[in-house]
Design an enzyme around this catalytic site. Structure first.
Site, short mmCIF file in Angstrom:
data_model
loop_
_atom_site.label_atom_id
_atom_site.label_comp_id
_atom_site.label_asym_id
_atom_site.label_seq_id
_atom_site.Cartn_x
_atom_site.Cartn_y
_atom_site.Cartn_z
N GLU A 284 -25.03 69.47 41.90
CA GLU A 284 -24.34 68.82 43.02
C GLU A 284 -25.02 69.18 44.35
OE1 GLU A 284 -19.77 67.48 42.68
OE2 GLU A 284 -19.99 69.52 43.38
N HIS A 305 -30.89 75.95 16.74
CA HIS A 305 -30.75 75.16 15.51
C HIS A 305 -30.36 73.72 15.81
CE1 HIS A 305 -31.12 78.76 12.94
NE2 HIS A 305 -30.74 79.33 14.08
N LYS A 419 -15.67 57.23 42.19
CA LYS A 419 -14.27 57.26 42.63
C LYS A 419 -13.85 55.91 43.19
CE LYS A 419 -14.15 62.11 43.99
NZ LYS A 419 -14.06 63.02 45.12
O1 PA5 Z 1 -18.27 71.47 44.91
C1 PA5 Z 1 -17.49 70.62 45.30
O2 PA5 Z 1 -17.23 70.44 46.50
C2 PA5 Z 1 -16.73 69.74 44.32
O3 PA5 Z 1 -17.15 69.95 43.01
C3 PA5 Z 1 -15.24 70.02 44.41
O4 PA5 Z 1 -15.00 71.38 44.14
C4 PA5 Z 1 -14.44 69.16 43.43
O5 PA5 Z 1 -14.73 67.80 43.62
C5 PA5 Z 1 -12.95 69.40 43.59
O6 PA5 Z 1 -12.55 69.14 44.91
P1 PA5 Z 1 -11.18 69.60 45.46
O7 PA5 Z 1 -11.14 71.07 45.48
O8 PA5 Z 1 -11.11 69.01 46.84
O9 PA5 Z 1 -10.11 69.04 44.56
#
Ligand code: PA5
Length: 449
Positions: A284, A305, A419
């Site tokens: 990410e 394996h 989303k």
């Molecule tokens: O690293 C990030 O920002 C994302 O992976 C969020 O943690 C994830 O989308 C969850 O978001 P939130 O804590 O707002 O529900």
């Protein structure tokens, strides 16, 4: 004591001093940019000093609440996804006893996928247990934990009544904003705050991770102390002393040679969710602007394996980072049998760790011979200090790696695309135009119900 060490001796064929030399300046520039808080995403650097900045009082407050939950609950359900899920899961799976049945209280996870059977089975399991819920969402608006929380909140209110349920729900969210903050205020839930300058995937050492970890009976002060120690060996402009910068530089050199995928090979089953956490942190943070190393993970020797074949002889666009835990908590040795029909007596008296070590070394050599640059991260043991060091080492390395790739490691604009489509397809008010366009596309493929 430094309990996490990065060893890149086996990548010298690809990286070497000359190539590393060229990156010394770039890595120093990235480090300086981060330290001066002048790079892209610089309003999300709260994690950088967090291990030193988190106070004894803040840790005490988390531990006190965790003790209360431990005394009154058989099960804590931590609801969250992405950075609001993976850190706690990684720490609990790495540091806890093997079998969940032996954990007390047990920390279960929800809201990290969308599945009726999972929630149904969970509710069956917890129906006659004492339950507390920790709902974790920085934005407070994420769909997966949001809908799981609706179901589990309804369960809690039926089981305990509204007012007792409210005492058994703890929200971890933004200090001021968002739907979860408003709900917590209205319903009177206890809360922990996520600092606005700490993004989800960098939040394991904030209450996001620390609270469920503490409920699992893990020493969060030792975890934070480990991370604080790592701040020393993961800082500075010198690649020979800043371990995170060195790992970031090696990754960058390999990436430029067309090694576009990094496989994190956990040589210990307890590392499985640490690798999952790392995958999110790296993927990410780096995968944007049409660039980024693809982070994958395998469990060795299990996957030798299955994916071992691919690693040995598949497409050579890959480099590998082994993660190896040096000391186990216990020692099981292989027994000798008079009848050596399975021809394993040559291993009699050896511990499983001795076998695993040779499997690790043998695999590194085989993969290097097969054209895969392979470095290693050596972990001293399965302790809080070690894991704290590892968390910080990776956070710092991936931030630097993002800067070396010239991307903002602290945003994730790409996650919005699915989303928007999902909301439109679910008829979210305001998304009618997109819904019609998407439906037309799906209809053409015969996929619209
Ligand atoms: O690293 C990030 O920002 C994302 O992976 C969020 O943690 C994830 O989308 C969850 O978001 P939130 O804590 O707002 O529900």
């Amino acid at each position: 004591m430094q309990k996490v060490k990065y060893d890149d001796r086996f990548v010298s064929e690809w990286v070497g001093e000359a190539k590393l030399g060229r990156l010394r300046e770039d890595a120093a520039a990235a480090e300086n940019l981060l330290a001066a808080k002048k790079g892209p995403g610089n309003d999300f650097l709260g994690w950088l000093e967090l291990p030193a900045a988190i106070t004894a009082q803040q840790q005490r407050a988390i531990k006190d609440k965790a003790e209360q939950v431990r005394a009154t609950s058989d099960i804590l359900i931590a609801i969250g996804i992405g950075g609001s899920y993976l850190g706690a899961r990684a720490a609990i799976e790495f540091l806890s006893t093997t079998f969940e049945e032996r954990r007390a209280p047990r920390v279960l996870f929800a809201g990290h996928q969308v599945n009726s059977d999972y929630l149904h089975d969970m509710i069956e399991l917890i129906a006659d247990r004492r339950v507390t819920i920790n709902v974790i969402s920085k934005s407070g608006t994420t769909t997966e934990p949001g809908i799981a929380f609706r179901v589990l909140r309804q369960f809690m209110e039926k089981k305990y009544g509204k007012s007792e349920a409210a005492k058994r729900i703890i929200a971890t969210t933004d200090p001021k904003r968002g739907a979860l903050r408003s709900l917590a205020d209205t319903e009177g839930y206890a809360t922990f705050s996520i600092a606005p300058d700490i993004g989800g995937r960098f939040s394991v050492l904030s209450p996001v991770g620390l609270f469920p970890i503490a409920v699992a009976g893990i020493d969060i002060e030792a975890l934070v102390a480990g991370a604080r120690e790592a701040m020393g060996f993961c800082s500075g402009a010198n690649l020979d002393t800043n371990m995170s910068a060195r790992y970031a530089a090696v990754r960058n050199i390999l990436f430029r040679q067309g090694k576009t995928m990094e496989v994190m090979a956990g040589c210990n089953p307890y590392l499985h969710f640490v690798c999952e956490w790392w995958k999110q942190l790296a993927g990410e943070s780096e995968g944007k602007d049409q660039t980024g190393i693809f982070p994958a993970a395998v469990d060795y020797t299990t996957d030798l394996h299955s994916l071992g074949q691919w690693m040995q002889e598949g497409l050579r666009n890959v480099f590998e980072t082994f993660m190896y835990v040096k000391k186990s908590r216990s020692t099981v040795t292989i027994p000798r049998f008079d009848n050596d029909s399975d021809e394993l007596n040559y291993l009699a008296g050896k511990s499983f760790e001795e076998v695993n070590e040779q499997a690790y070394l043998g695999t590194v050599l085989a993969h290097v011979d097969g054209g895969v640059p392979a470095a290693s991260i050596m972990l001293e043991d399965r302790s809080e200090e070690t894991l704290g060091q590892l968390f910080y080492f990776f956070e710092k390395a991936i931030a630097l790696s993002g800067y070396l790739l010239r991307v903002n490691p602290f945003d994730q604009p790409g996650v919005e695309a699915y989303k928007k489509n999902m909301f439109a397809l679910l008829n979210k008010p305001g998304s009618e135009k997109r819904r019609d366009e998407l439906r037309q596309r799906l209809e053409k493929l015969g996929l619209c119900s």
